[in-house]
Design a protein around this motif. Structure first.
Motif, PDB file in Angstrom:
ATOM      1  N   ASN A 144    -138.582  56.397 -12.917  1.00 52.93           N
ATOM      2  CA  ASN A 144    -139.560  56.862 -13.899  1.00 52.93           C
ATOM      3  C   ASN A 144    -139.815  55.768 -14.924  1.00 52.93           C
ATOM      4  OD1 ASN A 144    -139.617  59.414 -12.760  1.00 52.93           O
ATOM      5  ND2 ASN A 144    -138.146  60.271 -14.201  1.00 52.93           N
ATOM      6  N   ARG A 145    -141.051  55.659 -15.361  1.00 52.04           N
ATOM      7  CA  ARG A 145    -141.380  54.803 -16.496  1.00 52.04           C
ATOM      8  C   ARG A 145    -141.327  55.716 -17.710  1.00 52.04           C
ATOM      9  NH1 ARG A 145    -142.272  49.900 -17.687  1.00 52.04           N
ATOM     10  NH2 ARG A 145    -143.898  49.242 -19.146  1.00 52.04           N
ATOM     11  N   SER A 146    -140.558  55.328 -18.720  1.00 52.75           N
ATOM     12  CA  SER A 146    -140.177  56.236 -19.787  1.00 52.75           C
ATOM     13  C   SER A 146    -140.462  55.662 -21.171  1.00 52.75           C
ATOM     14  CB  SER A 146    -138.678  56.527 -19.652  1.00 52.75           C
ATOM     15  OG  SER A 146    -138.209  57.293 -20.719  1.00 52.75           O
ATOM     16  N   LEU A 147    -140.977  56.511 -22.055  1.00 58.65           N
ATOM     17  CA  LEU A 147    -141.170  56.201 -23.473  1.00 58.65           C
ATOM     18  C   LEU A 147    -140.342  57.222 -24.250  1.00 58.65           C
ATOM     19  CD1 LEU A 147    -142.594  55.145 -26.082  1.00 58.65           C
ATOM     20  CD2 LEU A 147    -144.462  56.749 -25.547  1.00 58.65           C
TER      21      LEU A 147
ATOM     22  N   PRO B  90    -140.702  64.508 -35.848  1.00 58.62           N
ATOM     23  CA  PRO B  90    -140.402  64.448 -37.286  1.00 58.62           C
ATOM     24  C   PRO B  90    -139.062  65.061 -37.694  1.00 58.62           C
ATOM     25  CG  PRO B  90    -142.693  65.026 -36.965  1.00 58.62           C
ATOM     26  CD  PRO B  90    -142.035  65.062 -35.609  1.00 58.62           C
ATOM     27  N   ASP B  91    -138.494  65.934 -36.873  1.00 58.85           N
ATOM     28  CA  ASP B  91    -137.174  66.505 -37.160  1.00 58.85           C
ATOM     29  C   ASP B  91    -136.044  65.691 -36.539  1.00 58.85           C
ATOM     30  OD1 ASP B  91    -138.271  68.544 -38.656  1.00 58.85           O
ATOM     31  OD2 ASP B  91    -137.573  70.164 -37.346  1.00 58.85           O
ATOM     32  N   GLY B  92    -136.373  64.614 -35.844  1.00 60.55           N
ATOM     33  CA  GLY B  92    -135.348  63.769 -35.229  1.00 60.55           C
ATOM     34  C   GLY B  92    -135.015  64.121 -33.795  1.00 60.55           C
ATOM     35  N   ASN B  93    -135.664  65.130 -33.219  1.00 58.61           N
ATOM     36  CA  ASN B  93    -135.421  65.482 -31.825  1.00 58.61           C
ATOM     37  C   ASN B  93    -135.963  64.390 -30.917  1.00 58.61           C
ATOM     38  OD1 ASN B  93    -134.445  68.258 -32.320  1.00 58.61           O
ATOM     39  ND2 ASN B  93    -136.520  68.557 -33.068  1.00 58.61           N
ATOM     40  N   LEU B  94    -135.220  64.048 -29.873  1.00 57.08           N
ATOM     41  CA  LEU B  94    -135.678  63.049 -28.919  1.00 57.08           C
ATOM     42  C   LEU B  94    -136.722  63.639 -27.983  1.00 57.08           C
ATOM     43  CD1 LEU B  94    -132.352  61.277 -27.957  1.00 57.08           C
ATOM     44  CD2 LEU B  94    -134.347  60.217 -29.045  1.00 57.08           C
ATOM     45  N   VAL B  95    -137.770  62.870 -27.738  1.00 58.70           N
ATOM     46  CA  VAL B  95    -138.845  63.253 -26.829  1.00 58.70           C
ATOM     47  C   VAL B  95    -139.033  62.112 -25.841  1.00 58.70           C
ATOM     48  CG1 VAL B  95    -141.282  63.902 -26.637  1.00 58.70           C
ATOM     49  CG2 VAL B  95    -139.964  64.595 -28.665  1.00 58.70           C
ATOM     50  N   ASN B  96    -139.153  62.454 -24.579  1.00 58.17           N
ATOM     51  CA  ASN B  96    -139.376  61.471 -23.526  1.00 58.17           C
ATOM     52  C   ASN B  96    -140.697  61.775 -22.838  1.00 58.17           C
ATOM     53  OD1 ASN B  96    -138.885  59.410 -21.609  1.00 58.17           O
ATOM     54  ND2 ASN B  96    -137.940  60.869 -20.205  1.00 58.17           N
ATOM     55  N   PHE B  97    -141.621  60.834 -22.882  1.00 55.78           N
ATOM     56  CA  PHE B  97    -142.812  60.883 -22.042  1.00 55.78           C
ATOM     57  C   PHE B  97    -142.488  60.010 -20.841  1.00 55.78           C
ATOM     58  CE2 PHE B  97    -146.780  61.860 -24.837  1.00 55.78           C
ATOM     59  CZ  PHE B  97    -146.221  63.055 -25.231  1.00 55.78           C
ATOM     60  N   PHE B  98    -142.697  60.527 -19.636  1.00 61.40           N
ATOM     61  CA  PHE B  98    -142.378  59.730 -18.456  1.00 61.40           C
ATOM     62  C   PHE B  98    -143.434  59.891 -17.378  1.00 61.40           C
ATOM     63  CE2 PHE B  98    -140.634  63.786 -17.223  1.00 61.40           C
ATOM     64  CZ  PHE B  98    -140.802  63.836 -15.843  1.00 61.40           C
TER      65      PHE B  98
ATOM     66  N   GLY C 256    -142.573  53.846 -36.219  1.00 62.00           N
ATOM     67  CA  GLY C 256    -141.237  54.038 -36.765  1.00 62.00           C
ATOM     68  C   GLY C 256    -140.397  55.070 -36.033  1.00 62.00           C
ATOM     69  N   ALA C 257    -140.975  55.752 -35.035  1.00 60.82           N
ATOM     70  CA  ALA C 257    -140.250  56.808 -34.327  1.00 60.82           C
ATOM     71  C   ALA C 257    -139.837  56.410 -32.913  1.00 60.82           C
ATOM     72  CB  ALA C 257    -141.103  58.081 -34.268  1.00 60.82           C
ATOM     73  N   VAL C 258    -140.307  55.274 -32.431  1.00 55.65           N
ATOM     74  CA  VAL C 258    -140.028  54.866 -31.047  1.00 55.65           C
ATOM     75  C   VAL C 258    -138.584  54.395 -30.927  1.00 55.65           C
ATOM     76  CG1 VAL C 258    -140.618  53.233 -29.207  1.00 55.65           C
ATOM     77  CG2 VAL C 258    -142.431  54.296 -30.573  1.00 55.65           C
ATOM     78  N   VAL C 259    -137.878  54.981 -29.983  1.00 56.76           N
ATOM     79  CA  VAL C 259    -136.502  54.603 -29.674  1.00 56.76           C
ATOM     80  C   VAL C 259    -136.502  53.568 -28.562  1.00 56.76           C
ATOM     81  CG1 VAL C 259    -134.288  55.469 -28.803  1.00 56.76           C
ATOM     82  CG2 VAL C 259    -135.625  56.854 -30.418  1.00 56.76           C
ATOM     83  N   GLN C 260    -137.375  53.755 -27.571  1.00 54.43           N
ATOM     84  CA  GLN C 260    -137.494  52.823 -26.450  1.00 54.43           C
ATOM     85  C   GLN C 260    -138.944  52.760 -26.004  1.00 54.43           C
ATOM     86  OE1 GLN C 260    -134.722  52.758 -22.905  1.00 54.43           O
ATOM     87  NE2 GLN C 260    -136.538  53.660 -21.986  1.00 54.43           N
ATOM     88  N   GLU C 261    -139.523  51.577 -26.038  1.00 59.13           N
ATOM     89  CA  GLU C 261    -140.880  51.381 -25.537  1.00 59.13           C
ATOM     90  C   GLU C 261    -140.900  51.660 -24.039  1.00 59.13           C
ATOM     91  OE1 GLU C 261    -142.085  47.467 -26.712  1.00 59.13           O
ATOM     92  OE2 GLU C 261    -142.122  48.000 -28.836  1.00 59.13           O
TER      93      GLU C 261
END
Length: 134
Positions: free
Chosen positions: A105-108, A113-121, A92-97
């Protein structure tokens, strides 16, 4: 000058610390019940409760769970593997697979939980590897 850290202010520090420990697989260090840090070789992610705002002059200087402009970015070895590993945590938290971006970059992209965007790349294109690895 050396960029040192980013701090997230939260109304629920235990929940946010637990989340970042889950996604990074690294422990955060609590220095007080209202302040913890994740120290990495390149930068530190600090998490402070709203109670810490009093030390800076008052609660009105920052608001928890209100960020709409910053993305916290973590370079990971294999973004697709992390996506699979974190499927339950990120439900429920994924914005972009995982997606390969035009800059290599390949990005997730997901929300904490506070709504901050996180990018794993993960850099995948030769140009991205050269840019990030020198």
């Amino acid at each position: 000058m050396k960029f040192a850290s980013v701090r997230i202010i939260t109304a629920d520090i235990k929940r946010l610390v637990h989340f970042y420990e889950q996604i990074t697989g690294m422990p955060l260090t609590y220095y007080t019940e209202n302040f913890a840090e994740l120290q990495t070789p390149t930068a530190t992610l600090a998490i402070g409760s709203t109670h810490t705002l009093q030390l800076f002059g008052g609660a009105e200087i920052a608001a928890a769970a209100q960020n709409r402009s910053v993305i916290l970015e973590f370079r990971v070895a294999d973004v697709d593997a992390d996506y699979q590993r974190l499927a339950e945590v990120l439900r429920g938290a994924v914005v972009q697979e995982p997606t390969t971006m035009p800059w290599g970059n390949r990005s997730l992209l997901f929300r904490d939980p506070d709504g901050n965007l996180v990018n794993f790349f993960t850099p995948v294109a030769p140009e991205a590897l050269k840019r990030l690895d020198g």
